[in-house]
Design a protein around this motif. Structure first.
Motif, mmCIF file in Angstrom:
data_model
loop_
_atom_site.group_PDB
_atom_site.id
_atom_site.type_symbol
_atom_site.label_atom_id
_atom_site.label_comp_id
_atom_site.label_asym_id
_atom_site.label_seq_id
_atom_site.Cartn_x
_atom_site.Cartn_y
_atom_site.Cartn_z
ATOM 1 N N LEU A 9 0.825 -1.217 0.000
ATOM 2 C CA LEU A 9 0.000 0.000 0.000
ATOM 3 C C LEU A 9 0.852 1.258 0.000
ATOM 4 C CD1 LEU A 9 -2.609 -1.184 2.640
ATOM 5 C CD2 LEU A 9 -2.904 -1.121 0.164
ATOM 6 N N ASN A 10 2.003 1.188 -0.676
ATOM 7 C CA ASN A 10 2.921 2.303 -0.786
ATOM 8 C C ASN A 10 3.344 2.854 0.575
ATOM 9 O OD1 ASN A 10 4.584 4.185 -1.958
ATOM 10 N ND2 ASN A 10 2.956 5.632 -2.388
ATOM 11 N N GLY A 11 3.326 2.025 1.586
ATOM 12 C CA GLY A 11 3.809 2.454 2.893
ATOM 13 C C GLY A 11 2.859 3.323 3.682
ATOM 14 N N LYS A 12 1.610 3.370 3.290
ATOM 15 C CA LYS A 12 0.635 4.215 3.998
ATOM 16 C C LYS A 12 0.432 3.758 5.435
ATOM 17 C CE LYS A 12 -1.680 5.510 -0.229
ATOM 18 N NZ LYS A 12 -2.839 5.304 -1.088
ATOM 19 N N VAL A 13 0.708 2.499 5.702
ATOM 20 C CA VAL A 13 0.652 1.967 7.062
ATOM 21 C C VAL A 13 2.051 1.427 7.400
ATOM 22 C CG1 VAL A 13 -1.816 1.516 7.196
ATOM 23 C CG2 VAL A 13 -0.342 -0.169 6.140
ATOM 24 N N ARG A 14 3.005 2.319 7.490
ATOM 25 C CA ARG A 14 4.419 1.975 7.617
ATOM 26 C C ARG A 14 4.740 1.049 8.791
ATOM 27 N NH1 ARG A 14 8.067 4.461 4.640
ATOM 28 N NH2 ARG A 14 9.736 4.297 6.142
ATOM 29 N N LEU A 30 11.298 -15.988 0.465
ATOM 30 C CA LEU A 30 11.072 -14.934 -0.526
ATOM 31 C C LEU A 30 9.942 -14.028 -0.067
ATOM 32 C CD1 LEU A 30 11.939 -17.539 -2.518
ATOM 33 C CD2 LEU A 30 11.442 -15.814 -4.213
ATOM 34 N N PHE A 31 10.142 -12.743 -0.248
ATOM 35 C CA PHE A 31 9.084 -11.755 -0.078
ATOM 36 C C PHE A 31 8.784 -11.206 -1.467
ATOM 37 C CE2 PHE A 31 10.894 -11.687 4.161
ATOM 38 C CZ PHE A 31 9.799 -11.508 4.987
ATOM 39 N N CYS A 32 7.547 -11.348 -1.926
ATOM 40 C CA CYS A 32 7.096 -10.799 -3.205
ATOM 41 C C CYS A 32 6.179 -9.621 -2.868
ATOM 42 C CB CYS A 32 6.365 -11.859 -4.019
ATOM 43 S SG CYS A 32 7.417 -13.253 -4.485
ATOM 44 N N LEU A 33 6.694 -8.427 -3.039
ATOM 45 C CA LEU A 33 6.008 -7.220 -2.567
ATOM 46 C C LEU A 33 5.570 -6.352 -3.737
ATOM 47 C CD1 LEU A 33 8.549 -6.331 0.269
ATOM 48 C CD2 LEU A 33 6.510 -7.782 0.414
ATOM 49 N N GLN A 34 4.398 -5.761 -3.595
ATOM 50 C CA GLN A 34 3.895 -4.805 -4.578
ATOM 51 C C GLN A 34 3.737 -3.445 -3.900
ATOM 52 O OE1 GLN A 34 1.549 -7.668 -3.986
ATOM 53 N NE2 GLN A 34 3.128 -8.800 -5.055
ATOM 54 N N GLU A 35 3.725 -2.404 -4.727
ATOM 55 C CA GLU A 35 3.637 -1.006 -4.281
ATOM 56 C C GLU A 35 4.796 -0.658 -3.345
ATOM 57 O OE1 GLU A 35 -0.151 0.733 -3.358
ATOM 58 O OE2 GLU A 35 -1.207 -0.688 -4.656
ATOM 59 N N VAL A 36 5.997 -0.884 -3.868
ATOM 60 C CA VAL A 36 7.231 -0.588 -3.146
ATOM 61 C C VAL A 36 7.880 0.613 -3.827
ATOM 62 C CG1 VAL A 36 9.415 -1.547 -2.319
ATOM 63 C CG2 VAL A 36 7.446 -3.038 -2.623
ATOM 64 N N LYS A 39 9.064 7.119 -3.908
ATOM 65 C CA LYS A 39 8.524 8.456 -3.648
ATOM 66 C C LYS A 39 7.552 8.439 -2.477
ATOM 67 C CE LYS A 39 8.976 9.760 -8.451
ATOM 68 N NZ LYS A 39 8.294 10.154 -9.671
ATOM 69 N N LYS A 40 7.195 9.575 -2.007
ATOM 70 C CA LYS A 40 6.238 9.838 -0.942
ATOM 71 C C LYS A 40 6.601 9.126 0.356
ATOM 72 C CE LYS A 40 1.438 10.943 -0.249
ATOM 73 N NZ LYS A 40 0.110 10.962 -0.761
ATOM 74 N N TYR A 41 6.104 7.930 0.599
ATOM 75 C CA TYR A 41 6.341 7.240 1.866
ATOM 76 C C TYR A 41 7.640 6.428 1.874
ATOM 77 C CZ TYR A 41 1.404 8.339 2.469
ATOM 78 O OH TYR A 41 0.207 8.977 2.551
ATOM 79 N N ASN A 42 8.306 6.338 0.728
ATOM 80 C CA ASN A 42 9.560 5.607 0.543
ATOM 81 C C ASN A 42 9.520 4.191 1.126
ATOM 82 O OD1 ASN A 42 12.106 4.908 -0.211
ATOM 83 N ND2 ASN A 42 13.072 6.738 0.606
ATOM 84 N N MET A 43 8.573 3.439 0.635
ATOM 85 C CA MET A 43 8.421 2.053 1.046
ATOM 86 C C MET A 43 9.657 1.225 0.697
ATOM 87 S SD MET A 43 6.280 0.255 2.627
ATOM 88 C CE MET A 43 6.912 -1.259 3.253
ATOM 89 N N ARG A 44 10.300 1.573 -0.397
ATOM 90 C CA ARG A 44 11.485 0.817 -0.817
ATOM 91 C C ARG A 44 12.579 0.887 0.248
ATOM 92 N NH1 ARG A 44 14.270 1.125 -6.742
ATOM 93 N NH2 ARG A 44 16.192 0.087 -6.223
ATOM 94 N N LYS A 45 12.805 2.056 0.797
ATOM 95 C CA LYS A 45 13.831 2.208 1.838
ATOM 96 C C LYS A 45 13.474 1.385 3.077
ATOM 97 C CE LYS A 45 16.413 5.512 4.562
ATOM 98 N NZ LYS A 45 16.584 6.886 4.967
ATOM 99 N N LEU A 46 12.218 1.416 3.471
ATOM 100 C CA LEU A 46 11.776 0.633 4.628
ATOM 101 C C LEU A 46 12.034 -0.853 4.399
ATOM 102 C CD1 LEU A 46 8.633 1.075 6.754
ATOM 103 C CD2 LEU A 46 9.140 -1.158 5.803
ATOM 104 N N CYS A 47 11.704 -1.345 3.203
ATOM 105 C CA CYS A 47 11.916 -2.758 2.883
ATOM 106 C C CYS A 47 13.397 -3.110 2.886
ATOM 107 C CB CYS A 47 11.299 -3.100 1.534
ATOM 108 S SG CYS A 47 9.501 -3.071 1.540
ATOM 109 N N GLU A 48 14.213 -2.233 2.335
ATOM 110 C CA GLU A 48 15.652 -2.488 2.308
ATOM 111 C C GLU A 48 16.224 -2.553 3.719
ATOM 112 O OE1 GLU A 48 17.245 0.517 -0.265
ATOM 113 O OE2 GLU A 48 16.775 -0.649 -2.060
ATOM 114 N N GLU A 49 15.724 -1.708 4.614
ATOM 115 C CA GLU A 49 16.198 -1.734 5.997
ATOM 116 C C GLU A 49 15.734 -3.000 6.723
ATOM 117 O OE1 GLU A 49 14.756 1.948 7.609
ATOM 118 O OE2 GLU A 49 16.239 3.130 6.527
ATOM 119 N N SER A 70 7.241 -3.005 -7.948
ATOM 120 C CA SER A 70 7.294 -4.286 -7.260
ATOM 121 C C SER A 70 8.724 -4.619 -6.879
ATOM 122 C CB SER A 70 6.739 -5.397 -8.153
ATOM 123 O OG SER A 70 5.380 -5.158 -8.446
ATOM 124 N N ALA A 71 8.855 -5.482 -5.894
ATOM 125 C CA ALA A 71 10.175 -5.937 -5.471
ATOM 126 C C ALA A 71 10.060 -7.374 -4.972
ATOM 127 C CB ALA A 71 10.720 -5.045 -4.360
#
Length: 118
Positions: A9-14, A30-36, A39-49, A70-71
């Motif tokens: 959900l693009n990190g709306k509920v981080r 494996l984690f198969c994630l969508q809406e990563v 921009k905005k909530y930077n979900m990608r950074k959260l996932c990488e951490e 996706s990631a």
């Protein structure tokens, strides 16, 4: 083999997503994630951490106002043989990442796909 598919959900509920990822880190292959998105909530950074020990593959496309990010994250105990982005230029379809892995001597193809719904 444990695989989790999750629309972030693009990190709306981080915090709930971060806690969920951390709770399942290590025991999930494996984690198969969508809406990563970056921009905005930077979900990608959260996932990488949260998944820092995992190997990531990212895919992004934007077509006619729709965008997809996706990631797929793969634990080191699972060998990645090949990854491929599916449908990167198709206007009426979503986006996918296919990851071929070797796990306990078996080849598996895992598809992380987000559909375009109009």
């Amino acid at each position: 083999m444990e695989i989790i598919f999750l629309n972030c959900l693009n990190g709306k509920v981080r915090e709930p997503i971060k806690n969920f990822l951390l709770e399942h880190t290590g025991k999930t292959d494996l984690f198969c994630l969508q809406e990563v998105y970056e921009k905005k909530y930077n979900m990608r950074k959260l996932c990488e951490e949260a998944l820092r020990d995992y190997s990531p593959t990212f895919a992004y496309k934007e077509i006619e106002g729709d965008n997809f990010s996706s990631a797929t994250y793969v634990h080191p105990r699972v060998q990645i043989l090949e990854t491929e982005i599916l449908l990167p230029n198709e206007k009426d379809l979503g986006l996918g990442i296919v990851t071929e892995v070797l796990n306990q001597g078996k080849r598996l193809n895992i598809c992380n796909f987000q559909q375009n719904i109009r």
